[in-house]
Write an enzyme that holds these catalytic residues in place. Structure first.
Site, PDB file in Angstrom:
ATOM      1  N   ASN A   6      -5.738  -9.275  -6.181  1.00  0.00           N
ATOM      2  CA  ASN A   6      -6.053  -8.081  -5.566  1.00  0.00           C
ATOM      3  C   ASN A   6      -7.072  -7.638  -6.719  1.00  0.00           C
ATOM      4  O   ASN A   6      -7.012  -7.568  -7.743  1.00  0.00           O
ATOM      5  CB  ASN A   6      -4.697  -7.217  -5.880  1.00  0.00           C
ATOM      6  N   ASP A   8      -8.389  -4.164  -6.751  1.00  0.00           N
ATOM      7  CA  ASP A   8      -8.396  -2.740  -6.724  1.00  0.00           C
ATOM      8  C   ASP A   8      -8.716  -2.166  -8.077  1.00  0.00           C
ATOM      9  O   ASP A   8      -9.579  -1.351  -8.208  1.00  0.00           O
ATOM     10  CB  ASP A   8      -7.098  -2.345  -6.531  1.00  0.00           C
ATOM     11  N   HIS A   9      -8.394  -2.975  -9.245  1.00  0.00           N
ATOM     12  CA  HIS A   9      -8.478  -2.128 -10.542  1.00  0.00           C
ATOM     13  C   HIS A   9     -10.010  -2.371 -11.042  1.00  0.00           C
ATOM     14  O   HIS A   9     -10.388  -1.742 -12.160  1.00  0.00           O
ATOM     15  CB  HIS A   9      -7.335  -2.383 -11.430  1.00  0.00           C
ATOM     16  N   HIS A  42      -6.681  -2.621  -1.374  1.00  0.00           N
ATOM     17  CA  HIS A  42      -5.793  -1.678  -0.792  1.00  0.00           C
ATOM     18  C   HIS A  42      -6.536  -0.563  -0.625  1.00  0.00           C
ATOM     19  O   HIS A  42      -7.119   0.340  -1.572  1.00  0.00           O
ATOM     20  CB  HIS A  42      -4.382  -1.321  -1.731  1.00  0.00           C
ATOM     21  N   ARG A  44      -6.607   3.032  -0.172  1.00  0.00           N
ATOM     22  CA  ARG A  44      -5.649   4.201  -0.111  1.00  0.00           C
ATOM     23  C   ARG A  44      -6.312   5.376   0.721  1.00  0.00           C
ATOM     24  O   ARG A  44      -7.537   5.678   0.387  1.00  0.00           O
ATOM     25  CB  ARG A  44      -5.400   4.442  -1.426  1.00  0.00           C
ATOM     26  N   ARG A  48      -8.955   6.390  -4.305  1.00  0.00           N
ATOM     27  CA  ARG A  48      -8.891   6.410  -5.673  1.00  0.00           C
ATOM     28  C   ARG A  48      -9.546   5.305  -6.197  1.00  0.00           C
ATOM     29  O   ARG A  48     -10.009   5.292  -7.507  1.00  0.00           O
ATOM     30  CB  ARG A  48      -7.674   6.690  -6.131  1.00  0.00           C
ATOM     31  N   GLU A  69      -4.540  -4.190   2.499  1.00  0.00           N
ATOM     32  CA  GLU A  69      -3.362  -3.469   2.403  1.00  0.00           C
ATOM     33  C   GLU A  69      -3.531  -1.902   2.743  1.00  0.00           C
ATOM     34  O   GLU A  69      -4.510  -1.537   2.639  1.00  0.00           O
ATOM     35  CB  GLU A  69      -3.028  -3.325   0.766  1.00  0.00           C
ATOM     36  N   THR A 100       2.021   1.215  -5.439  1.00  0.00           N
ATOM     37  CA  THR A 100       3.251   1.072  -4.515  1.00  0.00           C
ATOM     38  C   THR A 100       4.638   0.921  -4.918  1.00  0.00           C
ATOM     39  O   THR A 100       4.730   0.038  -5.594  1.00  0.00           O
ATOM     40  CB  THR A 100       2.667   0.066  -3.602  1.00  0.00           C
ATOM     41  N   GLU A 150       6.046  -9.494   3.158  1.00  0.00           N
ATOM     42  CA  GLU A 150       5.660  -9.705   1.711  1.00  0.00           C
ATOM     43  C   GLU A 150       6.811  -9.248   1.010  1.00  0.00           C
ATOM     44  O   GLU A 150       7.011  -7.794   1.117  1.00  0.00           O
ATOM     45  CB  GLU A 150       4.349  -9.029   1.106  1.00  0.00           C
ATOM     46  N   HIS A 191       3.672  -7.730  -6.521  1.00  0.00           N
ATOM     47  CA  HIS A 191       3.629  -6.371  -7.255  1.00  0.00           C
ATOM     48  C   HIS A 191       4.445  -6.784  -8.784  1.00  0.00           C
ATOM     49  O   HIS A 191       5.557  -7.137  -8.696  1.00  0.00           O
ATOM     50  CB  HIS A 191       4.517  -5.460  -6.502  1.00  0.00           C
ATOM     51  N   GLY A 192       3.598  -6.415  -9.688  1.00  0.00           N
ATOM     52  CA  GLY A 192       4.236  -6.367 -11.228  1.00  0.00           C
ATOM     53  C   GLY A 192       4.450  -7.717 -11.613  1.00  0.00           C
ATOM     54  O   GLY A 192       4.939  -7.974 -12.724  1.00  0.00           O
TER      55      GLY A 192
END
Ligand code: PXP
Length: 258
Positions: A6, A8-9, A42, A44, A48, A69, A100, A150, A191-192
């Site tokens: 992912n 995104d960041h 993702h 959103r 963001r 996503e 999320t 998922e 996630h995480g």
């Protein structure tokens, strides 16, 4: 087991300055060079980090599999149908959340999810549902003809290493993965997950794919700093080659742009 990365960041850093870099599209290509078997973004509602342009360009450039996503709202569903990612992962979305925070509650709007899943199937887009490791939610996902579940690993990731709670969460993930697999749906998880807590999850044979973002991008920032600083130092030193100390470059003196 496949790894979806992912990015995104990378876009989060770009958006912090409102400039054009770092570009998540470049990051996606590098992730693929590193062995990623899928790219996850993702989009959103509040935009963001990832922008529509990113998803459109990634659609053309991703060589592996593009996993979008998204929330199941009308506007994003229409956009996804136009862009046609290989896979959409429906997630819950709250504006005020940092990330999320939990899986979907399929009980609350079964008709809407059914319509959305059927619509994507008509467009030949695979649909994953992001769910907590919860037997009842998984049964509904099966009834709604989801292709993949998922499993949200966030609760597991938030427990302390070797704690009783971690064991409980891990068991729920194992049991959920088995149920999803027996129900003939694909199993992924994410996630995480980070460099330490991933090992127990990676041992679960039913899970075909892990989707990991924050820990990889965070690690990339740290392992890349030394090389990035060295490159900047080199450019600065190179620019000053041939100058005797205290001399001002002529371009600077004349006021012309560097
Ligand atoms: N899978 C889903 C469905 C997510 O929403 C996210 C976060 O965007 C991830 C995986 C990746 O989570 P993390 O960034 O914590 O690795």
């Amino acid at each position: 087991m496949k790894l979806g990365v992912n990015v995104d960041h990378v876009a989060t850093i770009r958006q912090a300055r409102g400039v054009r870099f770092p570009d998540p599209v470049f990051a996606a290509s590098l992730a693929e060079l590193g062995g990623a078997e899928g790219i996850v973004v993702h989009l959103r509602e509040d935009r963001r980090h990832i922008q529509e342009r990113d998803v459109r360009v990634l659609r053309d450039t991703v060589q592996t599999r593009l996993n979008l996503e998204m929330a199941a709202d009308e506007e994003t569903v229409a956009l996804a149908a136009r862009i046609k990612p290989d896979l959409v992962t429906l997630v819950p979305e709250r504006r005020e959340e940092l990330t999320t925070e939990g899986g979907l509650n399929l009980f609350s709007m079964q008709d809407k999810f059914k319509r959305t899943i059927d619509f994507f199937h008509e467009k030949e887009i695979t649909v994953a549902l992001f769910l907590d490791p919860d037997v009842k939610q998984i049964e509904v996902a099966h009834a709604l003809s989801a292709d993949i579940v998922e499993i949200h690993t966030g609760r597991y990731a938030n427990t302390r290493v070797d704690s009783k709670a971690r064991g409980v969460e891990l068991n729920q993930i194992v049991e959920s993965a088995q149920l999803i697999s027996q129900s003939k749906m694909g199993v992924s998880a994410g996630h995480g997950l980070d460099y330490t807590n991933v090992t127990q999850i990676a041992k679960i044979s039913e899970i075909a794919e892990l989707n990991i973002g924050h820990s990889i991008i965070a690690r990339a920032v740290l392992v890349g700093i030394e090389a990035a600083v060295r490159e900047m130092k080199h450019r600065i030193d190179h620019s000053r080659m041939g100058l005797s100390s205290g001399t001002t470059p002529s371009a600077h003196r004349s006021g012309s742009p560097a």
